[in-house]
Write a protein that holds these residues in place. Structure first.
Motif, mmCIF file in Angstrom:
data_model
loop_
_atom_site.group_PDB
_atom_site.id
_atom_site.type_symbol
_atom_site.label_atom_id
_atom_site.label_comp_id
_atom_site.label_asym_id
_atom_site.label_seq_id
_atom_site.Cartn_x
_atom_site.Cartn_y
_atom_site.Cartn_z
ATOM 1 N N UNK A 185 27.107 27.455 88.152
ATOM 2 C CA UNK A 185 27.350 28.802 87.638
ATOM 3 C C UNK A 185 28.838 29.127 87.657
ATOM 4 N N UNK A 186 29.334 29.608 86.528
ATOM 5 C CA UNK A 186 30.684 30.145 86.464
ATOM 6 C C UNK A 186 31.800 29.148 86.274
ATOM 7 N N UNK A 187 31.494 27.824 86.259
ATOM 8 C CA UNK A 187 32.584 26.855 86.159
ATOM 9 C C UNK A 187 33.208 26.848 84.759
ATOM 10 N N UNK A 188 32.339 26.849 83.728
ATOM 11 C CA UNK A 188 32.867 26.855 82.357
ATOM 12 C C UNK A 188 33.689 28.113 82.066
ATOM 13 N N UNK A 189 33.215 29.325 82.422
ATOM 14 C CA UNK A 189 34.057 30.522 82.219
ATOM 15 C C UNK A 189 35.380 30.448 82.992
ATOM 16 N N UNK A 190 35.340 29.864 84.197
ATOM 17 C CA UNK A 190 36.576 29.721 84.984
ATOM 18 C C UNK A 190 37.568 28.810 84.263
ATOM 19 N N UNK A 191 37.069 27.751 83.648
ATOM 20 C CA UNK A 191 37.937 26.867 82.872
ATOM 21 C C UNK A 191 38.588 27.618 81.709
ATOM 22 N N UNK A 192 37.804 28.457 81.023
ATOM 23 C CA UNK A 192 38.354 29.212 79.889
ATOM 24 C C UNK A 192 39.394 30.226 80.348
ATOM 25 N N UNK A 193 39.150 30.872 81.486
ATOM 26 C CA UNK A 193 40.097 31.878 81.970
ATOM 27 C C UNK A 193 41.442 31.251 82.344
ATOM 28 N N UNK A 194 41.422 30.014 82.787
ATOM 29 C CA UNK A 194 42.665 29.344 83.212
ATOM 30 C C UNK A 194 43.047 28.231 82.235
ATOM 31 N N UNK A 195 42.745 28.433 80.980
ATOM 32 C CA UNK A 195 42.923 27.377 79.976
ATOM 33 C C UNK A 195 44.362 26.905 79.869
ATOM 34 N N UNK A 196 45.324 27.811 79.967
ATOM 35 C CA UNK A 196 46.726 27.405 79.791
ATOM 36 C C UNK A 196 47.157 26.457 80.907
ATOM 37 N N UNK A 197 46.902 26.851 82.148
ATOM 38 C CA UNK A 197 47.302 26.009 83.271
ATOM 39 C C UNK A 197 46.501 24.708 83.309
ATOM 40 N N UNK A 198 45.225 24.803 82.968
ATOM 41 C CA UNK A 198 44.388 23.602 82.997
ATOM 42 C C UNK A 198 44.736 22.634 81.878
ATOM 43 N N UNK A 199 45.265 23.149 80.764
ATOM 44 C CA UNK A 199 45.715 22.257 79.692
ATOM 45 C C UNK A 199 46.882 21.401 80.167
ATOM 46 N N UNK A 200 47.824 22.013 80.878
ATOM 47 C CA UNK A 200 48.939 21.231 81.421
ATOM 48 C C UNK A 200 48.446 20.261 82.485
ATOM 49 N N UNK A 201 47.489 20.709 83.312
ATOM 50 C CA UNK A 201 46.916 19.804 84.303
ATOM 51 C C UNK A 201 46.205 18.636 83.620
ATOM 52 N N UNK A 202 45.508 18.911 82.522
ATOM 53 C CA UNK A 202 44.821 17.855 81.786
ATOM 54 C C UNK A 202 45.822 16.861 81.199
ATOM 55 N N UNK A 203 46.974 17.359 80.740
ATOM 56 C CA UNK A 203 48.028 16.478 80.222
ATOM 57 C C UNK A 203 48.488 15.515 81.316
ATOM 58 N N UNK A 204 48.733 16.060 82.516
ATOM 59 C CA UNK A 204 49.161 15.219 83.637
ATOM 60 C C UNK A 204 48.050 14.256 84.051
ATOM 61 N N UNK A 205 46.816 14.746 83.973
ATOM 62 C CA UNK A 205 45.677 13.898 84.323
ATOM 63 C C UNK A 205 45.550 12.728 83.355
ATOM 64 N N UNK A 206 45.702 12.982 82.061
ATOM 65 C CA UNK A 206 45.640 11.910 81.058
ATOM 66 C C UNK A 206 46.717 10.873 81.337
ATOM 67 N N UNK A 207 47.912 11.343 81.669
ATOM 68 C CA UNK A 207 49.012 10.420 81.993
ATOM 69 C C UNK A 207 48.629 9.518 83.176
ATOM 70 N N UNK A 208 48.152 10.115 84.277
ATOM 71 C CA UNK A 208 47.818 9.347 85.470
ATOM 72 C C UNK A 208 46.603 8.451 85.221
ATOM 73 N N UNK A 209 45.579 8.986 84.538
ATOM 74 C CA UNK A 209 44.363 8.200 84.342
ATOM 75 C C UNK A 209 44.635 6.963 83.497
ATOM 76 N N UNK A 210 45.338 7.142 82.375
ATOM 77 C CA UNK A 210 45.607 5.988 81.520
ATOM 78 C C UNK A 210 46.548 5.002 82.204
ATOM 79 N N UNK A 211 47.538 5.510 82.971
ATOM 80 C CA UNK A 211 48.396 4.591 83.715
ATOM 81 C C UNK A 211 47.608 3.778 84.715
ATOM 82 N N UNK A 212 46.644 4.402 85.396
ATOM 83 C CA UNK A 212 45.783 3.691 86.341
ATOM 84 C C UNK A 212 44.884 2.697 85.618
ATOM 85 N N UNK A 213 44.406 3.081 84.442
ATOM 86 C CA UNK A 213 43.574 2.175 83.644
ATOM 87 C C UNK A 213 44.386 0.937 83.214
ATOM 88 N N UNK A 214 45.626 1.154 82.774
ATOM 89 C CA UNK A 214 46.471 0.019 82.380
ATOM 90 C C UNK A 214 46.716 -0.898 83.573
#
Length: 433
Positions: A131-160
């Protein structure tokens, strides 16, 4: 902020951390960061348990209506946080052992699919179902977008990094300097080499001095077509000194070595065909143990030229013997220098002037030079950073289909996420105006 809202926010932060840690745990399993990932998972599980406990106290009066579904989701998340990685490893072992359908390559692909995709996606799905996780993601979309960018960087680097570790680096092409650095790191990790060898090893790699044609004569003698060289000679001398040898003596054998067809096999013939009939002076070298302080540095093996040295060296006989081979005329020229220059009486100089890789165990460095590569996850985080930012310096390039697909996906995600972030910022600014 009300207590219930604060609890919900902490719970959602813990869920986000759990998804990130779960998706990175397998790729970082063989790095120093693995412990940190496990700590994040345990901390997220502790926060989830704490939030669940407080939430239960707040709504205790109607817990039967509100907590049954939430309880199941929380229990599932806690189990995934604490046991999910081990459970998927156990599942892989059972599938591989019981079915007998998975060879090494198929087992690795199954492992990748379960540990890097199925396990984190299941964790993310459970989080989104709370309950409430998806709305929380939408409310913090700007900060989470930057976090997702950093996550993509780390995840793909770890995958490589995982792909490079799995294929011994064959999935990537490194520039000459990058390859030298990764090889040197692997060599330095070998305790047989110390700081005194660092410069010499770098020179051997940069100048390609490890690419020698050699002919095995016996278990401890390997003839080379060119001179061994000062860098190799210094490494050999340092290694012998570290083993406790302090003095050496030598003498020329009566008969030279002649390269003949009976010494060659099919693999040696192409490289040594032009050397047939060539004569090499054979020199026997006797090594003697010392107290480790003969030269004051511990990195030299010197010629036993003084009477006291000879008596000490001869006491009990030589501890080790070597055979060195000199091209015709080279031995006489070396002896002229040897007689006049005391600084050239070190064992390393004698080996350097010869055409020999002495003692079989040192041949491991020559044969396995490229096998000493030591790839770090930081190298591939760097590669991921220049990929997601589309800089593309070119010192590391992909060399396999899966990695090329990963690079394409990461590049597109990077551009897309930057665009989304800029759009969110501008939209918020227009709203505030």
């Amino acid at each position: 902020m009300r207590l219930s809202d604060r609890i919900s926010s902490w719970r959602h932060v813990a869920m986000t951390a759990l998804v990130i840690a779960a998706s990175l745990e397998f790729a970082l399993a063989h790095t120093s960061y693995h412990l940190g990932v496990k700590i994040v998972k345990v901390a997220a599980a502790a926060v989830l348990a704490w939030a669940f406990y407080l939430d239960q106290r707040i709504v205790y009066a109607n817990w039967q209506m509100r907590l049954s579904r939430k309880m199941l989701l929380h229990v599932a998340l806690l189990l995934l946080a604490l046991l999910g990685f081990q459970a998927t490893e156990a599942l892989i072992a059972v599938l591989v052992r019981e079915t007998g359908r998975y060879g090494p390559d198929a087992a690795q692909e199954l492992e990748t699919a379960l540990q890097m995709a199925a396990y984190p996606l299941m964790t993310a799905a459970l989080c989104l179902g709370t309950d409430g996780y998806a709305p929380w993601l939408r409310r913090h979309s700007k900060h989470l977008t930057m976090l997702l960018y950093l996550y993509v960087w780390i995840w793909f680097g770890s995958y490589y990094y995982y792909m490079a570790d799995r294929t011994m680096g064959d999935d990537f092409v490194f520039s000459e300097q990058a390859e030298i650095q990764t090889t040197l790191r692997g060599i330095y990790a070998d305790e047989r080499y110390d700081d005194a060898d660092e410069y010499r090893l770098k020179e051997i790699l940069e100048k390609g001095q490890y690419k020698k044609d050699y002919l095995k004569l016996d278990a401890d003698a390997y003839l080379t077509r060119d001179e061994t060289g000062a860098d190799w000679g210094g490494i050999y001398e340092n290694q012998f000194a570290r083993e406790g040898y302090a003095y050496y003596t030598f003498r020329k054998a009566a008969e030279p070595l002649v390269v003949s067809t009976d010494r060659l096999d099919f693999d040696d013939l192409p490289a040594w065909r032009t050397e047939l009939g060539k004569r090499y002076a054979e020199v026997d070298v006797a090594l003697y143990k010392g107290d480790g302080t003969a030269d004051g540095t511990g990195h030299e093996v010197r010629y036993a030229e003084e009477a006291g040295d000879r008596a000490s060296a001869a006491d009990g006989g030589p501890a080790k013997t070597l055979k060195l081979y000199f091209a015709e005329g080279d031995y006489e020229r070396y002896m002229q220098i040897f007689a006049n220059a005391k600084q050239d009486r070190r064992l390393g100089d004698l080996i350097a002037a010869s055409h020999t890789l002495p003692d079989g165990k040192f041949l491991e460095l020559y044969v396995g030079m490229n096998g000493y590569t030591n790839y770090r996850v930081e190298d591939f985080w760097y590669f991921s950073a220049i990929t997601i930012t589309t800089l593309g310096f070119g010192d590391i390039t992909p060399n396999s289909g899966p990695v090329k697909v990963g690079v394409m996906i990461e590049t597109l995600l990077g551009v897309l996420l930057v665009g989304i972030y800029v759009s969110l910022v501008s939209h918020k600014k227009r709203g505030s105006d």
